[in-house]
Design a protein around this motif. Structure first.
Motif, short mmCIF file in Angstrom:
data_model
loop_
_atom_site.label_atom_id
_atom_site.label_comp_id
_atom_site.label_asym_id
_atom_site.label_seq_id
_atom_site.Cartn_x
_atom_site.Cartn_y
_atom_site.Cartn_z
N SER A 102 -137.38 -78.55 -66.68
CA SER A 102 -135.97 -78.91 -67.21
C SER A 102 -136.03 -80.47 -67.46
O SER A 102 -136.65 -81.13 -66.94
CB SER A 102 -134.92 -78.44 -66.42
OG SER A 102 -135.11 -78.97 -65.02
N TYR A 103 -134.92 -80.51 -68.40
CA TYR A 103 -134.65 -82.18 -68.73
C TYR A 103 -133.20 -82.14 -69.44
O TYR A 103 -132.74 -80.91 -69.80
CB TYR A 103 -135.79 -82.52 -69.53
CG TYR A 103 -135.58 -81.87 -71.20
CD1 TYR A 103 -135.19 -82.55 -72.30
CD2 TYR A 103 -136.43 -80.85 -71.48
CE1 TYR A 103 -135.09 -81.91 -73.27
CE2 TYR A 103 -136.67 -80.31 -72.38
CZ TYR A 103 -135.99 -80.71 -73.51
OH TYR A 103 -136.00 -80.16 -74.76
N THR A 104 -132.94 -83.48 -69.50
CA THR A 104 -131.57 -83.41 -70.05
C THR A 104 -131.62 -84.49 -71.34
O THR A 104 -132.50 -85.51 -71.40
CB THR A 104 -130.27 -84.17 -69.10
OG1 THR A 104 -130.95 -85.37 -68.42
CG2 THR A 104 -130.22 -83.26 -67.81
N THR A 129 -129.18 -86.94 -73.89
CA THR A 129 -127.89 -87.59 -73.89
C THR A 129 -127.55 -88.24 -75.37
O THR A 129 -128.51 -88.88 -75.85
CB THR A 129 -127.75 -88.60 -72.93
OG1 THR A 129 -128.06 -88.19 -71.81
CG2 THR A 129 -126.23 -89.39 -73.10
N VAL A 189 -124.03 -85.06 -72.61
CA VAL A 189 -125.26 -84.68 -71.93
C VAL A 189 -125.34 -83.35 -71.95
O VAL A 189 -124.59 -82.37 -71.66
CB VAL A 189 -125.08 -85.16 -70.32
CG1 VAL A 189 -126.43 -84.68 -69.58
CG2 VAL A 189 -124.71 -86.59 -70.24
N SER A 190 -126.76 -82.90 -72.29
CA SER A 190 -127.21 -81.50 -72.48
C SER A 190 -128.31 -81.40 -71.55
O SER A 190 -129.22 -81.94 -71.58
CB SER A 190 -127.68 -81.31 -74.13
OG SER A 190 -126.67 -81.66 -74.86
N TYR A 191 -128.16 -80.14 -71.20
CA TYR A 191 -129.15 -79.63 -70.05
C TYR A 191 -130.10 -78.77 -70.77
O TYR A 191 -129.41 -77.65 -71.50
CB TYR A 191 -128.55 -79.09 -68.83
CG TYR A 191 -129.36 -78.33 -67.87
CD1 TYR A 191 -130.18 -79.23 -66.97
CD2 TYR A 191 -129.69 -77.14 -67.66
CE1 TYR A 191 -131.15 -78.49 -66.21
CE2 TYR A 191 -130.67 -76.38 -67.07
CZ TYR A 191 -131.25 -77.28 -65.99
OH TYR A 191 -132.30 -76.59 -65.16
N HIS A 192 -131.48 -78.98 -70.64
CA HIS A 192 -132.42 -77.86 -71.33
C HIS A 192 -133.14 -77.30 -70.05
O HIS A 192 -133.86 -78.02 -69.21
CB HIS A 192 -133.22 -78.70 -72.19
CG HIS A 192 -132.43 -79.24 -73.27
ND1 HIS A 192 -131.90 -78.77 -74.38
CD2 HIS A 192 -132.00 -80.83 -73.55
CE1 HIS A 192 -131.59 -79.68 -75.31
NE2 HIS A 192 -131.58 -80.77 -74.40
#
Length: 106
Positions: free
Chosen positions: A27-29, A31, A44-47
């Motif tokens: 997982s990663y974020t 911005t 901020v988007s969370y993947h």
């Protein structure tokens, strides 16, 4: 007429497929920033993590993203696995095979 073929039947079956690849992506974020008036606002988007598995059956590659199967199949390249498929028949004498679910390693 639209030239589309109509479904005339379906058949479920179990057969062996081969594990072709497994790939884990953590997982990663990310911005990004937008301008709202005179202020810069971060977005901020969370993947979520990806647990990719590729299996092959009769020359067709099927892809799944499943943590439990990834744990079971990681490092087991070219191993056979029992899978449940569905074959759909059409009125133009064609058919299509789709993967319903993966089973365990033989």
């Amino acid at each position: 007429m639209c030239g589309c073929s109509k479904e005339v039947g379906k058949e479920e079956f179990i057969d062996d497929a081969v594990v072709k690849s497994t790939n884990y992506k953590p997982s990663y974020t990310t911005t990004s920033f937008i301008l709202a008036g005179k202020a810069v606002v971060p977005i901020v988007s969370y993947h979520p993590p990806e647990y990719k598995i590729e299996i092959e059956y009769k020359g067709i590659t099927y892809k799944k993203n499943n943590k439990e199967y990834y744990k079971q199949l990681n490092g087991k390249l070219n191993h056979k696995i029992k899978c449940k498929f569905i074959k759909t028949y059409y009125d133009d004498n064609t058919s299509k095979i789709d993967l319903l679910e993966m089973g365990s390693i033989d």
